[in-house]
Design a protein around this motif. Structure first.
Motif, PDB file in Angstrom:
ATOM      1  N   VAL A 115      70.861 -59.891  88.887  1.00  0.00           N
ATOM      2  CA  VAL A 115      70.230 -58.554  88.848  1.00  0.00           C
ATOM      3  C   VAL A 115      68.982 -58.597  87.973  1.00  0.00           C
ATOM      4  O   VAL A 115      67.933 -58.035  88.325  1.00  0.00           O
ATOM      5  N   LYS A 116      69.058 -59.293  86.830  1.00  0.00           N
ATOM      6  CA  LYS A 116      67.910 -59.378  85.927  1.00  0.00           C
ATOM      7  C   LYS A 116      66.733 -60.085  86.587  1.00  0.00           C
ATOM      8  O   LYS A 116      65.581 -59.634  86.492  1.00  0.00           O
ATOM      9  N   GLU A 117      67.000 -61.180  87.265  1.00  0.00           N
ATOM     10  CA  GLU A 117      65.925 -61.926  87.929  1.00  0.00           C
ATOM     11  C   GLU A 117      65.293 -61.122  89.057  1.00  0.00           C
ATOM     12  O   GLU A 117      64.089 -61.247  89.320  1.00  0.00           O
ATOM     13  N   SER A 118      66.090 -60.302  89.729  1.00  0.00           N
ATOM     14  CA  SER A 118      65.587 -59.563  90.894  1.00  0.00           C
ATOM     15  C   SER A 118      64.816 -58.304  90.501  1.00  0.00           C
ATOM     16  O   SER A 118      63.826 -57.952  91.154  1.00  0.00           O
ATOM     17  N   TYR A 119      65.236 -57.648  89.437  1.00  0.00           N
ATOM     18  CA  TYR A 119      64.683 -56.314  89.163  1.00  0.00           C
ATOM     19  C   TYR A 119      64.023 -56.143  87.798  1.00  0.00           C
ATOM     20  O   TYR A 119      63.366 -55.131  87.559  1.00  0.00           O
ATOM     21  N   SER A 120      64.192 -57.123  86.923  1.00  0.00           N
ATOM     22  CA  SER A 120      63.554 -56.996  85.613  1.00  0.00           C
ATOM     23  C   SER A 120      62.100 -57.441  85.692  1.00  0.00           C
ATOM     24  O   SER A 120      61.778 -58.447  86.332  1.00  0.00           O
ATOM     25  N   ASP A 121      61.225 -56.690  85.026  1.00  0.00           N
ATOM     26  CA  ASP A 121      59.811 -57.048  84.990  1.00  0.00           C
ATOM     27  C   ASP A 121      59.511 -58.044  83.879  1.00  0.00           C
ATOM     28  O   ASP A 121      58.364 -58.489  83.740  1.00  0.00           O
ATOM     29  N   GLY A 122      60.538 -58.359  83.068  1.00  0.00           N
ATOM     30  CA  GLY A 122      60.297 -59.259  81.954  1.00  0.00           C
ATOM     31  C   GLY A 122      59.395 -58.593  80.921  1.00  0.00           C
ATOM     32  O   GLY A 122      59.313 -57.367  80.829  1.00  0.00           O
ATOM     33  N   GLU A 123      58.728 -59.381  80.137  1.00  0.00           N
ATOM     34  CA  GLU A 123      57.799 -58.850  79.145  1.00  0.00           C
ATOM     35  C   GLU A 123      56.444 -58.626  79.809  1.00  0.00           C
ATOM     36  O   GLU A 123      55.566 -59.481  79.796  1.00  0.00           O
ATOM     37  N   ASP A 124      56.301 -57.462  80.413  1.00  0.00           N
ATOM     38  CA  ASP A 124      55.058 -57.096  81.086  1.00  0.00           C
ATOM     39  C   ASP A 124      54.003 -56.787  80.023  1.00  0.00           C
ATOM     40  O   ASP A 124      54.086 -55.775  79.316  1.00  0.00           O
ATOM     41  N   GLY A 125      53.014 -57.678  79.906  1.00  0.00           N
ATOM     42  CA  GLY A 125      51.998 -57.520  78.864  1.00  0.00           C
ATOM     43  C   GLY A 125      51.242 -56.213  78.969  1.00  0.00           C
ATOM     44  O   GLY A 125      50.975 -55.548  77.962  1.00  0.00           O
ATOM     45  N   ALA A 126      50.878 -55.817  80.194  1.00  0.00           N
ATOM     46  CA  ALA A 126      50.124 -54.578  80.373  1.00  0.00           C
ATOM     47  C   ALA A 126      50.957 -53.363  79.966  1.00  0.00           C
ATOM     48  O   ALA A 126      50.452 -52.419  79.343  1.00  0.00           O
ATOM     49  N   ARG A 127      52.254 -53.408  80.318  1.00  0.00           N
ATOM     50  CA  ARG A 127      53.127 -52.287  79.968  1.00  0.00           C
ATOM     51  C   ARG A 127      53.321 -52.184  78.456  1.00  0.00           C
ATOM     52  O   ARG A 127      53.264 -51.100  77.878  1.00  0.00           O
ATOM     53  N   ILE A 128      53.516 -53.333  77.810  1.00  0.00           N
ATOM     54  CA  ILE A 128      53.697 -53.333  76.362  1.00  0.00           C
ATOM     55  C   ILE A 128      52.435 -52.844  75.658  1.00  0.00           C
ATOM     56  O   ILE A 128      52.488 -52.067  74.688  1.00  0.00           O
ATOM     57  N   TYR A 129      51.278 -53.285  76.154  1.00  0.00           N
ATOM     58  CA  TYR A 129      50.003 -52.826  75.580  1.00  0.00           C
ATOM     59  C   TYR A 129      49.870 -51.311  75.703  1.00  0.00           C
ATOM     60  O   TYR A 129      49.467 -50.623  74.764  1.00  0.00           O
TER      61      TYR A 129
END
Length: 362
Positions: A115-129
């Motif tokens: 589920v994590k691999e399919s739907y997680s965006d991980g550490e999205d740099g743009a989102r964190i910024y």
């Protein structure tokens, strides 16, 4: 009591089974109120972590709980039972369309990772910024303090969900957490309304800095105090001006309370019964104020009297003494005895609020 298969189903006195499962930990247990639908991964994942961890089985999805050796059949049976139970919790917390893709995976850890691999965006740099920029731009403005705080906390929580940091050293993890906490205290204080400058300065002067929750609690107490002291005004003024206003209001209230004293004897305001002149007379050291001396005045319908004295603009003749008044009375009696019509209609009045026995009034 039966034996064999029936013995495997018996309930222990503490409400569990021989495998250690609580009667409330069935496969149909609803872990989260909102099921995973493919767009709410972060919220769903956090809710699942809390629910599974609260039941002591977080290791089955984090990978720290490994299957025991096959030689230990009792431990292996227990692990497989717990694994199947957690796997059923995970798939039952998904919508029917989503669960079909994961229900045939062998372990709970496999389902979790898939589920994590399919739907997680991980550490999205743009989102964190974007989130970090928002956290510094959020200001209280004219809003209520609690509304400002809740918006800021929601952004911080989303940042934490987007950044997953694993530390091998517990002391380094604690130090990093302290640095993050200090930064968020600065963000909170920077967004406060300028009227809270005093409490902001007090918090910044503390060493070490308080936690974000302690800082919010201190500011909230100060804001509540200001609302009680000056409702509708205190939220827009610096604390120094609020203190000055409170002092002026107190002085004004004392003056108004003195002005509203009513004498029980004469019913006039400004003095009490024990200082009433009607009962006790004037104080020995009393002196009339300038421009307020007592005397007698006459008013006339004509613009001038026989002596040629002209009235002022208000129509009031100059103040006369008793000798002049007696002469005027003699003149009036003389005119009446000669049956001559009076040339003046005069009225005599005394200035002041009291009339003594020796005072004359027409």
């Amino acid at each position: 009591m039966g034996s064999g298969a029936e013995a495997d189903l018996k309930i222990t006195p503490n409400g569990g089974t021989p495998l250690g499962l609580s009667s409330a930990e069935g496969a149909s247990l609803v872990l989260v109120s909102e099921k995973f639908n493919g767009t709410n991964y972060r919220e769903w994942a956090q809710s699942v972590r809390l629910a599974v961890g609260g039941r002591g089985k977080l290791g089955l999805i984090s990978g720290t709980s490994k299957p025991p050796d096959a030689s230990d059949s009792a431990a292996l049976v227990k692990w497989e039972t717990d694994n199947s139970l957690v796997a059923s919790w995970l798939v039952n917390s998904m919508t029917p369309q989503i669960r079909r893709s994961f229900m045939f995976l062998p372990t709970a850890r496999d389902i979790w990772d898939a589920v994590k691999e399919s739907y997680s965006d991980g550490e999205d740099g743009a989102r964190i910024y974007d989130l970090k920029t928002r956290s510094w731009q959020i200001k209280q403005g004219e809003r209520d303090l609690t509304e400002f705080w809740l918006e800021l906390v929601s952004v911080w929580q989303e940042i934490d969900l987007n950044i997953e940091t694993e530390w091998s050293c517990p002391s380094d993890a604690a130090r990093y957490k302290r640095l993050i906490e200090d930064e968020r205290v600065f963000q909170f204080l920077a967004g406060l309304h300028q009227s809270l400058d005093d409490v902001r300065s007090r918090i910044l002067a503390r060493s070490p800095l308080p936690s974000t929750r302690d800082a919010f609690a201190e500011v909230r107490r100060e804001a509540s105090r200001r609302k009680v002291m000056l409702p509708g005004i205190s939220s827009t003024l610096p604390s120094s001006e609020v203190s000055a206003l409170v002092s002026r209001q107190s002085d004004q209230g004392q003056k108004e309370s003195r002005g509203k004293v009513v004498c029980e004897h004469c019913r006039k305001t400004g003095h009490s019964k024990d200082k009433c002149w009607d009962l006790h007379g004037k104080p020995p050291d009393w002196k009339p104020r300038k421009g307020k001396s007592r005397g007698y005045q006459t008013t006339s319908d004509s613009t001038s009297d026989k002596s040629g004295s002209a009235p002022d603009k208000s129509g009031t003749l100059p103040i006369i003494d008793k000798d002049q008044l007696n002469k005027l009375l003699e003149m009036l009696h003389s005119l009446q005895s000669n049956q001559s019509p009076p040339s003046h209609n005069a009225s005599v009045a005394k200035q002041g609020s009291l009339i003594g026995e020796d005072d004359w009034q027409c």
